[in-house]
Write a protein that holds these residues in place. Structure first.
Motif, short mmCIF file in Angstrom:
data_model
loop_
_atom_site.label_atom_id
_atom_site.label_comp_id
_atom_site.label_asym_id
_atom_site.label_seq_id
_atom_site.Cartn_x
_atom_site.Cartn_y
_atom_site.Cartn_z
N LEU A 19 0.85 -1.19 0.00
CA LEU A 19 0.00 0.00 0.00
C LEU A 19 0.89 1.24 0.00
N ALA A 20 0.75 2.04 -1.05
CA ALA A 20 1.57 3.24 -1.21
C ALA A 20 0.69 4.48 -1.22
N GLN A 21 1.26 5.59 -0.77
CA GLN A 21 0.56 6.88 -0.75
C GLN A 21 1.53 7.97 -1.18
N VAL A 22 1.05 8.87 -2.03
CA VAL A 22 1.81 10.07 -2.39
C VAL A 22 0.91 11.28 -2.20
N VAL A 23 1.46 12.30 -1.54
CA VAL A 23 0.75 13.56 -1.29
C VAL A 23 1.59 14.68 -1.87
N ILE A 24 0.96 15.56 -2.65
CA ILE A 24 1.69 16.61 -3.38
C ILE A 24 1.10 17.98 -3.07
N ASP A 25 1.98 18.95 -2.91
CA ASP A 25 1.60 20.36 -2.85
C ASP A 25 2.44 21.10 -3.89
N ILE A 26 1.77 21.69 -4.88
CA ILE A 26 2.47 22.47 -5.90
C ILE A 26 2.71 23.85 -5.30
N SER A 27 3.72 23.93 -4.47
CA SER A 27 3.88 25.06 -3.54
C SER A 27 4.96 26.05 -3.93
N ASN A 28 5.81 25.69 -4.89
CA ASN A 28 7.02 26.44 -5.21
C ASN A 28 8.05 26.35 -4.08
N ARG A 29 7.87 25.37 -3.19
CA ARG A 29 8.84 25.09 -2.13
C ARG A 29 9.24 23.61 -2.25
N PRO A 30 10.37 23.33 -2.88
CA PRO A 30 10.73 21.94 -3.13
C PRO A 30 11.10 21.19 -1.85
N HIS A 31 10.50 20.03 -1.69
CA HIS A 31 10.82 19.17 -0.54
C HIS A 31 10.35 17.76 -0.88
N LEU A 32 11.17 16.78 -0.55
CA LEU A 32 10.77 15.38 -0.65
C LEU A 32 10.83 14.76 0.73
N GLU A 33 9.70 14.27 1.19
CA GLU A 33 9.64 13.47 2.42
C GLU A 33 9.42 12.03 1.97
N TYR A 34 10.38 11.18 2.25
CA TYR A 34 10.40 9.84 1.66
C TYR A 34 10.43 8.80 2.76
N ARG A 35 9.31 8.14 2.96
CA ARG A 35 9.20 7.12 4.00
C ARG A 35 8.98 5.78 3.32
N ALA A 36 10.04 5.21 2.77
CA ALA A 36 9.93 3.95 2.04
C ALA A 36 11.21 3.14 2.21
N THR A 37 11.06 1.93 2.63
CA THR A 37 12.17 0.98 2.66
C THR A 37 11.71 -0.30 1.97
N PHE A 38 12.65 -0.97 1.32
CA PHE A 38 12.32 -2.13 0.51
C PHE A 38 13.08 -3.37 1.00
N PRO A 39 12.47 -4.54 0.89
CA PRO A 39 13.16 -5.75 1.32
C PRO A 39 14.33 -6.15 0.44
N SER A 40 14.34 -5.67 -0.81
CA SER A 40 15.44 -5.98 -1.74
C SER A 40 16.11 -4.69 -2.18
N CYS A 41 17.41 -4.74 -2.41
CA CYS A 41 18.14 -3.54 -2.85
C CYS A 41 18.09 -3.38 -4.36
N GLN A 42 17.59 -4.40 -5.08
CA GLN A 42 17.46 -4.31 -6.53
C GLN A 42 16.19 -4.99 -6.99
N VAL A 43 15.63 -4.47 -8.10
CA VAL A 43 14.59 -5.17 -8.84
C VAL A 43 15.20 -5.47 -10.20
N GLY A 44 15.49 -6.71 -10.46
CA GLY A 44 16.26 -7.04 -11.66
C GLY A 44 17.62 -6.36 -11.56
N GLN A 45 17.92 -5.51 -12.54
CA GLN A 45 19.18 -4.76 -12.55
C GLN A 45 19.03 -3.34 -12.00
N PHE A 46 17.84 -3.01 -11.52
CA PHE A 46 17.54 -1.63 -11.11
C PHE A 46 17.74 -1.48 -9.60
#
Length: 199
Positions: free
Chosen positions: A107-134
């Motif tokens: 279950l993923a969620q993204v919330v956006i404000d087109i604010s002219n104030r750049p910021h990324l709040e990133y709360r995501a961790t994955f069980p694998s460090c790669q998907v295929g070669q990515f």
């Protein structure tokens, strides 16, 4: 609200590491034409475009014989610049967007404000460090460069999941849907949705 002009932008970026040409349309038909050199990123951008009802074309060459980092980063930069340019003075937009997307176990969620104030709040961790070669760390890199260049406030929250592919897919689908909501024109909005009088 009747649109005065097409919300479309074309960005070209050429460095010693990459050569990217990108065209983005806010009010599109969900179709994409992608030649990124990074198959997993192309898959994610196709999902982003389809779920956001955008139109996206990307032609990219990069030093992928080294790794995918520069290509993913520069496509994020170009997409952010294109979205910002396509939105113009942002008159009449919703400004905010929020989307939850379930993807099987994730279950993923993204919330956006087109604010002219750049910021990324990133709360995501994955069980694998790669998907295929990515490498999964490039998801953060892409979204951070997008937020920076589009000058948006982007919050990414991965609530849970077990399969890394599903988790990242949920993020990109919710990213497209949240951006679609935030960029929609609302006839009730006079000027821009800010007490400051500008975004």
């Amino acid at each position: 609200m009747e649109q005065a002009m097409s919300r479309t932008a074309t960005i070209k970026r050429k460095t010693n590491e990459t050569n990217v040409a990108l065209q983005f349309t806010v009010d599109g038909n969900g179709e994409s034409k992608l030649n990124t050199g990074v198959p997993f990123l192309s898959h994610m951008l196709d999902l982003f475009t389809r779920h956001g009802h955008f139109q996206l074309q990307v032609e990219a060459e990069g030093d992928i014989e080294i790794d995918y980092h520069h290509t993913v980063e520069d496509i994020g930069i170009c997409l952010g610049q294109a979205v910002r340019e396509a939105l113009g003075d942002k008159t009449g937009i919703n400004r905010y967007g929020n989307a939850f997307v379930p993807m099987d176990d994730a279950l993923a969620q993204v919330v956006i404000d087109i604010s002219n104030r750049p910021h990324l709040e990133y709360r995501a961790t994955f069980p694998s460090c790669q998907v295929g070669q990515f490498p999964t760390e490039l998801v953060h890199e892409f979204l951070w460069k997008f937020a920076l260049e589009s000058r948006m406030n982007v919050h990414v929250i991965l609530h849970y999941g077990q399969n890394t592919h599903h988790m990242i897919e949920g993020i990109f689908k919710s990213f497209g849907r949240a951006l679609d909501e935030a960029t929609q024109l609302d006839p009730r909005v006079k000027g821009v949705p800010s007490t400051k009088g500008m975004l």
